[in-house]
Design an enzyme around this catalytic site. Structure first.
Site, PDB file in Angstrom:
ATOM      1  N   LYS A  15       0.863  -1.173   0.000  1.00  0.00           N
ATOM      2  CA  LYS A  15       0.000   0.000   0.000  1.00  0.00           C
ATOM      3  C   LYS A  15       0.904   1.229   0.000  1.00  0.00           C
ATOM      4  O   LYS A  15       1.676   1.448   0.946  1.00  0.00           O
ATOM      5  CB  LYS A  15      -0.908   0.014   1.234  1.00  0.00           C
ATOM      6  CG  LYS A  15      -1.742   1.290   1.358  1.00  0.00           C
ATOM      7  CD  LYS A  15      -2.515   1.320   2.672  1.00  0.00           C
ATOM      8  CE  LYS A  15      -3.109   2.694   2.909  1.00  0.00           C
ATOM      9  NZ  LYS A  15      -3.771   2.811   4.219  1.00  0.00           N
TER      10      LYS A  15
ATOM     11  N   ASN B  80      -9.101   0.624  10.189  1.00  0.00           N
ATOM     12  CA  ASN B  80      -8.216   0.465  11.337  1.00  0.00           C
ATOM     13  C   ASN B  80      -8.821   1.150  12.552  1.00  0.00           C
ATOM     14  O   ASN B  80      -9.379   0.506  13.429  1.00  0.00           O
ATOM     15  CB  ASN B  80      -6.810   0.984  11.058  1.00  0.00           C
ATOM     16  CG  ASN B  80      -5.823   0.530  12.125  1.00  0.00           C
ATOM     17  OD1 ASN B  80      -5.222  -0.525  11.999  1.00  0.00           O
ATOM     18  ND2 ASN B  80      -5.685   1.290  13.207  1.00  0.00           N
TER      19      ASN B  80
END
Length: 255
Positions: A96, A205
């Site tokens: 990422k 997250n």
């Protein structure tokens, strides 16, 4: 099935590993989420020092695809270096790309993100760039050859949900690779909306790790993402200005 490059996944929930109250709660949350992809910042790991504490130590990492991210990078050069360190440590060739351009808003630097993505694609990485909801930037990243596009719903960790659904819908409509909504999701309804719009997945997250009960929230997010995807595939009814009776009136006589 979610396909990213040559990788296939059953779950459309990607889960971050940071900021949990403790490792046991982290493990429970990961388990109930049914995620198959765990993302983490390479800069937070002592990847070459086995004696140092490992925040993945409670997890059976062999069950997951680890998605290292370049969080902390401010330039393309830094992002490329971090990605190469992750690959050299044997973690994964999927990365990422995150290059932050503004420390107050934590919004990505579009120019440096493009540069880093282009270089990592040349190096053979499977590249998933984190971007703002810039429609043209998403197009440029796909044209480079990126394997997925990861637009933020709103600023990282803000929990504001999808603040620009129009731009997000444009990105989803024009993009042939998976669009994974990343950053800013706060509630299961936010995640469901993203999936109903046609997103291929959602990365979470803070929405999970920062919840009062991260384990329950991980489960709720899993269900919301599954429901949102089913809703998208089912096809919603069109919106109408006036009411439409749900029971037919034709052929019914009342005396």
């Amino acid at each position: 099935m979610l396909q990213i490059g040559n990788n296939e996944f059953s779950s459309r929930l990607l889960l971050g590993t940071g900021k949990y109250p403790d490792f046991d709660i982290q493990k429970e949350a990961v388990d109930v989420s049914a995620t198959e992809i765990l993302t983490f910042s390479v800069r937070r790991m002592n990847i070459f020092e086995a004696s140092q504490p490992n925040f993945l130590e409670k997890l059976n990492v062999s069950k997951y695809t680890l998605l290292p991210n370049t969080a902390g990078a401010k330039t393309a050069k830094e992002a490329v270096r971090i990605a190469k360190l992750a690959k050299a440590s044997g973690l994964c060739d999927m990365v990422k790309v995150e290059v932050i351009g503004c420390q107050k808003t934590l919004l990505p630097d579009p120019v440096e993100t493009l540069k880093a993505s282009e270089e990592l694609l040349k190096e053979g990485f499977t590249v998933l760039p984190y971007t703002s909801d810039d429609v043209l930037l998403a197009r440029r990243l796909e044209e480079l050859g990126c394997h997925a596009i990861m637009p933020g719903a709103s600023p990282i960790g803000s929990g504001q949900g999808i603040i620009n659904p129009l731009n997000l819908s444009f990105i989803i409509e024009q993009t042939s690779v998976p669009v994974i909504v990343d950053a800013g999701i706060g509630t299961p309804s936010d995640a469901a909306i993203a999936m109903e719009m046609g997103a291929a997945g959602v990365l979470l997250n803070t929405a999970v790790s920062g919840a009062k009960d991260p384990v329950k929230m991980a489960n709720a997010m899993r269900l919301a993402i599954e429901a949102g995807r089913l809703g998208f595939e089912a096809g919603r009814i069109s919106k109408k200005r006036y009411a439409t009776a749900s029971s037919p009136g034709e052929g019914v006589s009342i005396s």
